[in-house]
Design a protein around this motif. Structure first.
Motif, PDB file in Angstrom:
ATOM      1  N   VAL A 149       0.829  -1.433  -0.058  1.00 41.67           N
ATOM      2  CA  VAL A 149      -0.030   0.032   0.048  1.00 41.67           C
ATOM      3  C   VAL A 149       1.150   1.277   0.003  1.00 41.67           C
ATOM      4  O   VAL A 149       0.579   2.171  -0.642  1.00 41.67           O
ATOM      5  CB  VAL A 149      -0.879  -0.233   1.170  1.00 41.67           C
ATOM      6  CG1 VAL A 149      -1.761   1.227   1.327  1.00 41.67           C
ATOM      7  CG2 VAL A 149      -1.931  -1.239   1.182  1.00 41.67           C
ATOM      8  N   PHE A 186      -7.528   8.869  -8.428  1.00 43.02           N
ATOM      9  CA  PHE A 186      -7.096   7.662  -7.606  1.00 43.02           C
ATOM     10  C   PHE A 186      -6.246   7.932  -6.483  1.00 43.02           C
ATOM     11  O   PHE A 186      -6.369   7.278  -5.322  1.00 43.02           O
ATOM     12  CB  PHE A 186      -5.911   6.786  -8.555  1.00 43.02           C
ATOM     13  CG  PHE A 186      -5.403   5.872  -8.048  1.00 43.02           C
ATOM     14  CD1 PHE A 186      -6.023   4.570  -7.630  1.00 43.02           C
ATOM     15  CD2 PHE A 186      -3.992   5.914  -7.568  1.00 43.02           C
ATOM     16  CE1 PHE A 186      -5.408   3.480  -7.211  1.00 43.02           C
ATOM     17  CE2 PHE A 186      -3.468   5.077  -6.802  1.00 43.02           C
ATOM     18  CZ  PHE A 186      -3.679   3.680  -6.825  1.00 43.02           C
ATOM     19  N   GLU A 190      -7.727   6.343  -2.944  1.00 40.75           N
ATOM     20  CA  GLU A 190      -6.760   5.229  -2.393  1.00 40.75           C
ATOM     21  C   GLU A 190      -6.269   5.654  -1.050  1.00 40.75           C
ATOM     22  O   GLU A 190      -6.177   4.944  -0.024  1.00 40.75           O
ATOM     23  CB  GLU A 190      -5.562   4.894  -3.303  1.00 40.75           C
ATOM     24  CG  GLU A 190      -5.162   3.469  -3.021  1.00 40.75           C
ATOM     25  CD  GLU A 190      -5.918   2.302  -3.694  1.00 40.75           C
ATOM     26  OE1 GLU A 190      -5.212   1.325  -3.581  1.00 40.75           O
ATOM     27  OE2 GLU A 190      -7.199   2.672  -4.150  1.00 40.75           O
ATOM     28  N   ALA A 194      -6.962   3.679   2.198  1.00 40.69           N
ATOM     29  CA  ALA A 194      -5.851   3.042   2.960  1.00 40.69           C
ATOM     30  C   ALA A 194      -6.045   3.316   4.440  1.00 40.69           C
ATOM     31  O   ALA A 194      -5.707   2.462   5.160  1.00 40.69           O
ATOM     32  CB  ALA A 194      -4.518   3.410   2.448  1.00 40.69           C
ATOM     33  N   THR A 216     -10.596  -1.528  -2.474  1.00 42.50           N
ATOM     34  CA  THR A 216      -9.388  -0.814  -2.269  1.00 42.50           C
ATOM     35  C   THR A 216      -8.431  -1.466  -3.567  1.00 42.50           C
ATOM     36  O   THR A 216      -7.892  -0.881  -4.588  1.00 42.50           O
ATOM     37  CB  THR A 216      -8.221  -0.720  -1.192  1.00 42.50           C
ATOM     38  OG1 THR A 216      -9.005  -0.078  -0.352  1.00 42.50           O
ATOM     39  CG2 THR A 216      -6.863  -0.275  -1.576  1.00 42.50           C
ATOM     40  N   VAL A 219      -9.996  -0.478  -7.033  1.00 43.07           N
ATOM     41  CA  VAL A 219      -9.782   0.944  -7.354  1.00 43.07           C
ATOM     42  C   VAL A 219      -8.299   0.950  -8.004  1.00 43.07           C
ATOM     43  O   VAL A 219      -7.846   1.765  -8.875  1.00 43.07           O
ATOM     44  CB  VAL A 219      -9.639   1.903  -6.089  1.00 43.07           C
ATOM     45  CG1 VAL A 219      -9.318   3.034  -6.469  1.00 43.07           C
ATOM     46  CG2 VAL A 219     -11.202   1.657  -5.826  1.00 43.07           C
ATOM     47  N   PHE A 220      -7.360  -0.011  -7.277  1.00 41.91           N
ATOM     48  CA  PHE A 220      -5.931  -0.038  -7.950  1.00 41.91           C
ATOM     49  C   PHE A 220      -5.909  -0.186  -9.506  1.00 41.91           C
ATOM     50  O   PHE A 220      -5.131   0.309 -10.220  1.00 41.91           O
ATOM     51  CB  PHE A 220      -5.006  -1.181  -7.307  1.00 41.91           C
ATOM     52  CG  PHE A 220      -4.003  -1.176  -8.017  1.00 41.91           C
ATOM     53  CD1 PHE A 220      -2.799  -0.314  -7.894  1.00 41.91           C
ATOM     54  CD2 PHE A 220      -3.520  -2.583  -8.535  1.00 41.91           C
ATOM     55  CE1 PHE A 220      -1.619  -0.677  -8.102  1.00 41.91           C
ATOM     56  CE2 PHE A 220      -2.320  -2.990  -9.247  1.00 41.91           C
ATOM     57  CZ  PHE A 220      -1.213  -1.749  -8.912  1.00 41.91           C
ATOM     58  N   TYR A 223      -5.645   3.096 -11.443  1.00 43.28           N
ATOM     59  CA  TYR A 223      -4.415   3.710 -11.581  1.00 43.28           C
ATOM     60  C   TYR A 223      -3.736   3.094 -12.632  1.00 43.28           C
ATOM     61  O   TYR A 223      -2.940   3.611 -13.379  1.00 43.28           O
ATOM     62  CB  TYR A 223      -3.890   3.751 -10.114  1.00 43.28           C
ATOM     63  CG  TYR A 223      -2.241   4.109 -10.161  1.00 43.28           C
ATOM     64  CD1 TYR A 223      -2.112   5.376 -10.683  1.00 43.28           C
ATOM     65  CD2 TYR A 223      -1.167   3.533  -9.674  1.00 43.28           C
ATOM     66  CE1 TYR A 223      -0.711   5.892 -10.686  1.00 43.28           C
ATOM     67  CE2 TYR A 223       0.202   3.788  -9.571  1.00 43.28           C
ATOM     68  CZ  TYR A 223       0.212   5.214 -10.171  1.00 43.28           C
ATOM     69  OH  TYR A 223       1.683   5.522  -9.967  1.00 43.28           O
TER      70      TYR A 223
END
Length: 256
Positions: A149, A186, A190, A194, A216, A219-220, A223
């Motif tokens: 992360v 993002f 994020e 986090a 999460t 959503v990565f 990016y």
């Protein structure tokens, strides 16, 4: 004038170029997550050994991945990590070669390098956390999860700062503007997720923490996919084409 050789090379780039890394990595990552989630649901949402016995009913990604689907998670995490790192490295290399909009200051290059280092740290950590699962190596798994992360956030911050300065210099580029704002959104989302995940994990709010972890991870993907905007123009450009670009576009490659 393009020679026959350059036309052939240009056509080949349209089918095999750097922009395939964010696409392929995103597809593999989403496929891995869906495979884990759907397996857990189709099994009747079982309570795994690694899950907290105090009221946890929703499995973390790591709970499902520590069971018989561990090989899938390791393979998916490894492919995604490599594609993630190569997407950032590809952007740096193509800017240096003048095949996409080049950096215009040393600060942009420093931010780019920071982003790549963050991606390498995060990518390696993702592979390690998939190997050291939460059922057999709980402490190591959580350490690598935190490093992953942190690495992704550092990478995203470095990229946002680089693109902020780059976008100010090339305001005519819609693709660059889209990419910049996607990365800004993002990073903010994020970072918030986090923090929320860390609070839930420390406070033992496992069901909410599990939901946040799944969100999460998905959503990565945004990016990673945002680099498609950056790498796609290289499929239509040649070395040095953007070396001397200042405030006006040389062609339509960046104005789609």
């Amino acid at each position: 004038m393009f020679t026959m050789e350059s036309r052939t090379r240009l056509m080949a780039r349209r089918y095999f170029s750097w922009y395939w890394f964010p696409i392929f990595g995103s597809v593999v990552w989403v496929g891995t997550l869906l495979g884990l989630l759907l397996t857990w649901i189709c099994q009747g949402e079982p309570h795994y050994v690694s899950m907290d016995s105090q009221g946890q009913t929703i499995a973390y990604i790591s709970d499902v991945a520590a069971d018989f689907l561990k090989p899938l998670f390791i393979a998916g995490a490894s492919v995604t990590s490599v594609c993630f790192i190569l997407s950032l490295f590809g952007a740096r290399w193509l800017r240096h070669r003048g095949r996409i909009l080049p950096n215009t200051s040393w600060a942009q290059r420093v931010f780019s390098i920071i982003a790549i280092i963050g991606a390498i740290v995060g990518g390696v950590a993702l592979i390690l956390l998939s190997i050291f699962d939460t059922k057999r190596h709980t402490t190591l798994h959580r350490v690598f999860l935190g490093v992953f992360v942190g690495g992704v956030l550092v990478s995203a911050l470095g990229t946002v700062l680089e693109y902020w300065r780059l976008e100010r210099h090339h305001q005519w580029s819609r693709a660059l503007t889209y990419s910049f704002w996607i990365k800004v959104v993002f990073f903010c989302v994020e970072l918030g997720l986090a923090i929320a995940f860390g609070v839930c994990l420390n406070q033992g709010i496992n069901n909410a923490g599990a939901i946040i972890e799944w969100v999460t991870a998905l959503v990565f993907t945004g990016y990673l996919l945002s680099f498609l905007f950056d790498l796609l123009p290289a499929a239509r450009s040649h070395t040095g084409e953007f070396k001397d670009v200042e405030l006006t576009p040389p062609n339509s490659s960046y104005t789609y």
